[in-house]
Design a protein around this motif. Structure first.
Motif, PDB file in Angstrom:
ATOM      1  N   ASN A 146       2.462  -0.209 -10.573  1.00 24.40           N
ATOM      2  CA  ASN A 146       1.728   0.813  -9.821  1.00 24.40           C
ATOM      3  C   ASN A 146       0.236   0.546 -10.021  1.00 24.40           C
ATOM      4  OD1 ASN A 146       1.418   1.485 -12.499  1.00 24.40           O
ATOM      5  ND2 ASN A 146       2.354   3.504 -12.342  1.00 24.40           N
ATOM      6  N   SER A 147      -0.631   1.481  -9.631  1.00 24.91           N
ATOM      7  CA  SER A 147      -2.078   1.240  -9.769  1.00 24.91           C
ATOM      8  C   SER A 147      -2.451   0.958 -11.217  1.00 24.91           C
ATOM      9  CB  SER A 147      -2.892   2.444  -9.277  1.00 24.91           C
ATOM     10  OG  SER A 147      -2.692   2.660  -7.905  1.00 24.91           O
ATOM     11  N   ALA A 148      -1.987   1.809 -12.132  1.00 20.19           N
ATOM     12  CA  ALA A 148      -2.402   1.677 -13.534  1.00 20.19           C
ATOM     13  C   ALA A 148      -1.994   0.317 -14.102  1.00 20.19           C
ATOM     14  CB  ALA A 148      -1.797   2.806 -14.368  1.00 20.19           C
TER      15      ALA A 148
ATOM     16  N   GLY B 278      -0.466   9.782   2.775  1.00 26.96           N
ATOM     17  CA  GLY B 278      -1.527   8.942   2.208  1.00 26.96           C
ATOM     18  C   GLY B 278      -2.302   9.691   1.146  1.00 26.96           C
ATOM     19  N   TYR B 279      -1.555  10.305   0.203  1.00 26.07           N
ATOM     20  CA  TYR B 279      -2.173  11.098  -0.874  1.00 26.07           C
ATOM     21  C   TYR B 279      -3.196  12.079  -0.276  1.00 26.07           C
ATOM     22  CZ  TYR B 279      -0.188   7.752  -4.290  1.00 26.07           C
ATOM     23  OH  TYR B 279       0.652   6.976  -5.048  1.00 26.07           O
ATOM     24  N   GLY B 280      -2.800  12.671   0.858  1.00 29.47           N
ATOM     25  CA  GLY B 280      -3.664  13.667   1.493  1.00 29.47           C
ATOM     26  C   GLY B 280      -4.758  13.080   2.372  1.00 29.47           C
TER      27      GLY B 280
ATOM     28  N   ALA C  47       0.848  -1.199   0.000  1.00 25.39           N
ATOM     29  CA  ALA C  47       0.000   0.000   0.000  1.00 25.39           C
ATOM     30  C   ALA C  47       0.881   1.246   0.000  1.00 25.39           C
ATOM     31  CB  ALA C  47      -0.913  -0.008   1.218  1.00 25.39           C
ATOM     32  N   VAL C  48       0.708   2.095  -0.993  1.00 25.85           N
ATOM     33  CA  VAL C  48       1.535   3.301  -1.104  1.00 25.85           C
ATOM     34  C   VAL C  48       0.844   4.440  -0.355  1.00 25.85           C
ATOM     35  CG1 VAL C  48       2.694   4.888  -2.672  1.00 25.85           C
ATOM     36  CG2 VAL C  48       2.373   2.494  -3.343  1.00 25.85           C
ATOM     37  N   VAL C  49       1.473   4.870   0.736  1.00 22.05           N
ATOM     38  CA  VAL C  49       0.866   5.904   1.593  1.00 22.05           C
ATOM     39  C   VAL C  49       1.767   7.138   1.701  1.00 22.05           C
ATOM     40  CG1 VAL C  49      -0.497   4.215   2.881  1.00 22.05           C
ATOM     41  CG2 VAL C  49       1.751   4.866   3.745  1.00 22.05           C
ATOM     42  N   LYS C  50       2.582   7.352   0.666  1.00 20.87           N
ATOM     43  CA  LYS C  50       3.444   8.548   0.646  1.00 20.87           C
ATOM     44  C   LYS C  50       2.587   9.812   0.623  1.00 20.87           C
ATOM     45  CE  LYS C  50       3.782   8.208  -4.418  1.00 20.87           C
ATOM     46  NZ  LYS C  50       4.669   7.870  -5.544  1.00 20.87           N
ATOM     47  N   ALA C  51       3.265  10.946   0.848  1.00 24.82           N
ATOM     48  CA  ALA C  51       2.592  12.243   0.808  1.00 24.82           C
ATOM     49  C   ALA C  51       1.322  12.221   1.655  1.00 24.82           C
ATOM     50  CB  ALA C  51       2.283  12.654  -0.635  1.00 24.82           C
TER      51      ALA C  51
ATOM     52  N   GLY D  46      -1.152   2.811  -5.175  1.00 23.21           N
ATOM     53  CA  GLY D  46      -1.262   4.118  -4.523  1.00 23.21           C
ATOM     54  C   GLY D  46      -2.625   4.732  -4.756  1.00 23.21           C
ATOM     55  N   ILE D  47      -2.732   5.500  -5.823  1.00 26.74           N
ATOM     56  CA  ILE D  47      -3.937   6.310  -6.071  1.00 26.74           C
ATOM     57  C   ILE D  47      -5.226   5.497  -6.004  1.00 26.74           C
ATOM     58  CG2 ILE D  47      -3.898   6.104  -8.626  1.00 26.74           C
ATOM     59  CD1 ILE D  47      -4.401   9.473  -6.979  1.00 26.74           C
ATOM     60  N   GLY D  48      -5.173   4.250  -6.473  1.00 32.90           N
ATOM     61  CA  GLY D  48      -6.374   3.420  -6.495  1.00 32.90           C
ATOM     62  C   GLY D  48      -6.900   3.081  -5.102  1.00 32.90           C
TER      63      GLY D  48
ATOM     64  N   THR E 222      10.903  -2.169 -10.184  1.00 33.82           N
ATOM     65  CA  THR E 222      11.024  -1.111 -11.185  1.00 33.82           C
ATOM     66  C   THR E 222       9.737  -0.303 -11.211  1.00 33.82           C
ATOM     67  OG1 THR E 222      11.775  -0.660 -13.441  1.00 33.82           O
ATOM     68  CG2 THR E 222      10.118  -2.377 -13.200  1.00 33.82           C
ATOM     69  N   HIS E 223       9.687   0.727 -12.029  1.00 39.04           N
ATOM     70  CA  HIS E 223       8.503   1.606 -12.073  1.00 39.04           C
ATOM     71  C   HIS E 223       8.225   1.991 -13.520  1.00 39.04           C
ATOM     72  CE1 HIS E 223       5.548   4.275 -10.348  1.00 39.04           C
ATOM     73  NE2 HIS E 223       6.120   5.363 -10.804  1.00 39.04           N
ATOM     74  N   TYR E 224       6.955   1.934 -13.913  1.00 37.75           N
ATOM     75  CA  TYR E 224       6.564   2.221 -15.302  1.00 37.75           C
ATOM     76  C   TYR E 224       6.310   3.714 -15.515  1.00 37.75           C
ATOM     77  CZ  TYR E 224       5.685  -2.803 -15.567  1.00 37.75           C
ATOM     78  OH  TYR E 224       5.817  -4.166 -15.534  1.00 37.75           O
TER      79      TYR E 224
HETATM   80  C1  PLP Z   1       4.009   6.763  -6.183  1.00 41.19           C
HETATM   81  C2  PLP Z   1       4.582   5.486  -6.607  1.00 41.19           C
HETATM   82  C3  PLP Z   1       3.755   4.360  -6.769  1.00 41.19           C
HETATM   83  C4  PLP Z   1       2.256   4.421  -6.688  1.00 41.19           C
HETATM   84  O1  PLP Z   1       1.730   4.936  -7.891  1.00 41.19           O
HETATM   85  P1  PLP Z   1       0.160   5.021  -8.136  1.00 41.19           P
HETATM   86  O2  PLP Z   1       0.040   5.477  -9.542  1.00 41.19           O
HETATM   87  O3  PLP Z   1      -0.354   6.038  -7.174  1.00 41.19           O
HETATM   88  O4  PLP Z   1      -0.395   3.675  -7.873  1.00 41.19           O
HETATM   89  C5  PLP Z   1       4.371   3.148  -7.058  1.00 41.19           C
HETATM   90  N1  PLP Z   1       5.710   3.061  -7.191  1.00 41.19           N
HETATM   91  C6  PLP Z   1       6.518   4.123  -7.060  1.00 41.19           C
HETATM   92  C7  PLP Z   1       7.986   3.939  -7.225  1.00 41.19           C
HETATM   93  C8  PLP Z   1       5.987   5.373  -6.778  1.00 41.19           C
HETATM   94  O5  PLP Z   1       6.797   6.428  -6.672  1.00 41.19           O
END
Ligand code: PLP
Length: 371
Positions: free
Chosen positions: A205-207, A44-46, A38-42, A223-225, A167-169
């Motif tokens: 990520n969510s997408a 928890g997206y506010g 669960a991505v709760v940065k920032a 995250g966002i989802g 990794t991250h898309y």
């Molecule tokens: C913010 C972030 C996510 C989450 O992305 P969402 O589009 O909100 O799901 C996942 N991975 C990394 C590395 C991020 O920085």
């Protein structure tokens, strides 16, 4: 956290059950082989970092992740005991704290490990996830030699455990995008180089989670989802399960007056009433995250849409009412009232941005109330 007494009626109401339902639906969709980070940065997206972390863990998330060391430390201070990953870069000076608090860090170069480990003997091993830059061009290892240097260092050192690789898309939320497939293939080539597969291989990520179920691997980072917001309009149209929105933003009419035709409203006197008009004043302004560019945006009062008129001030703004109303009448800026709904996407379009930016720019001055 201790309840503060609230006087100003402006508040963000966070529905933690919506977040839990999103996690449960996601778990059903993913099946048993893939766990949820669960991505709760920032904050928890506010939506509140600690509260959303707790809710997602209760609903089945196995790990939480944040962007900065401070965010991770805060979660530990407030009692989150699950694994925490800091996804972004950290200074090597964070390593000692990371070990002490059992925080996992993202590593993208052997130099970081050398700096972190050489001058110090940890009480336990430092847990790392190696970050691969498969095409995002932001943070991560881009070549085989660099990856091997990290793997070799970790094998020879009792101070480091490689617990994951990720990794991250860059474009997973877009239509007609081949880069996601290319990035996945590129990432898997790097993963194949590990003498022993790390416990958690993760990319989505969510997408990507929602659109590329074949790429889910050991874990996904959602995250966002979690908050019930689709990553983009395109993904929103292709959701494999419904997402429930968690945040609504409400206030009350603080003042109501009748303006005679031609009277002006707010700084710059740029709005003049076209007729005799009922004007309401709301106790919310740009210091709360109601950006000045939202002039003209509608709010919901009595189940109807009414526009913000005149310049938005730091702490207040005015709306044009369709009829006389009483002070204390409920106003919804984001959320549902009657048959109407205003969402972050609508604000984002007006401000030429994405809903992510709306969620994180509701300021600290707005109390978050949980139900
Ligand atoms: C913010 C972030 C996510 C989450 O992305 P969402 O589009 O909100 O799901 C996942 N991975 C990394 C590395 C991020 O920085």
């Amino acid at each position: 956290m201790p309840d503060r007494m609230l006087f100003r009626p402006t508040k963000a109401i966070i529905n933690l059950d919506a977040i839990k339902d999103n996690v449960k639906a996601l778990n059903d969709y993913l099946g048993n082989e893939t766990s949820i980070i669960a991505v709760v940065k920032a904050d928890g997206y506010g939506h509140g970092d600690v509260e959303t972390a707790q809710a997602t863990i209760e609903a089945g998330a196995k790990m939480v992740s944040v962007a900065t060391p401070e965010e991770a430390v805060r979660l530990r201070e407030f009692g989150i005991s699950e694994d925490i990953l800091v996804m972004g870069p950290t200074p090597a000076s964070f390593a000692k704290t990371a070990v002490d608090l059992n925080i996992t860090v993202a590593v993208a170069g052997v130099e970081w490990l050398e700096k972190a480990c050489l001058s110090i003997k940890f009480d336990h091993a430092l847990k790392v996830h190696i970050k691969i830059d498969s095409g995002m061009g932001r943070y991560g290892v881009r070549d085989v030699e660099s990856l091997n240097a990290i793997i070799n260092f970790a094998e020879e050192s009792s101070q480091v455990i490689v617990d994951g690789v990720f990794t991250h898309y860059s474009c997973a939320d877009m239509d007609q995008c081949e880069t996601t497939d290319e990035q996945y293939a590129n990432f898997m080539n790097f993963v194949a180089l590990f003498p022993k597969k790390p416990r958690l291989v993760h990319a989505s990520n969510s997408a990507a989670t929602l659109l590329y179920p074949d790429y889910k691997l050991d874990a996904i980072r959602f995250g966002i989802g979690l908050y019930g917001i689709a990553p983009s309009e395109y993904v929103g149209k292709k959701l494999p399960f419904a997402l429930k929105r968690a945040l609504s933003l409400e206030t009350e009419l603080a003042h109501v007056k009748r303006l005679e035709k031609g009277a002006s409203v707010s700084y710059g006197a740029t709005y003049q009433s076209l007729d005799d008009e009922w004007i309401g004043t709301l106790p919310i302004g740009y210091a709360d995250g109601l950006r000045r560019g939202l002039r003209g945006q509608e709010v919901l009062i009595g189940g109807k849409r009414v526009p913000i008129v005149g310049t938005i001030c730091m702490d207040q703004c005015m709306v044009k009412l369709s009829e006389e109303m009483l002070v204390g009448e409920k106003v919804v800026l984001l959320g549902k009232q009657g048959n109407e709904e205003i969402n972050m996407e609508e604000w984002a379009e007006r401000l030429d941005t994405i809903p992510y930016e709306i969620a994180v720019s509701l300021s600290k001055r707005i109390p978050r109330v949980y139900n």
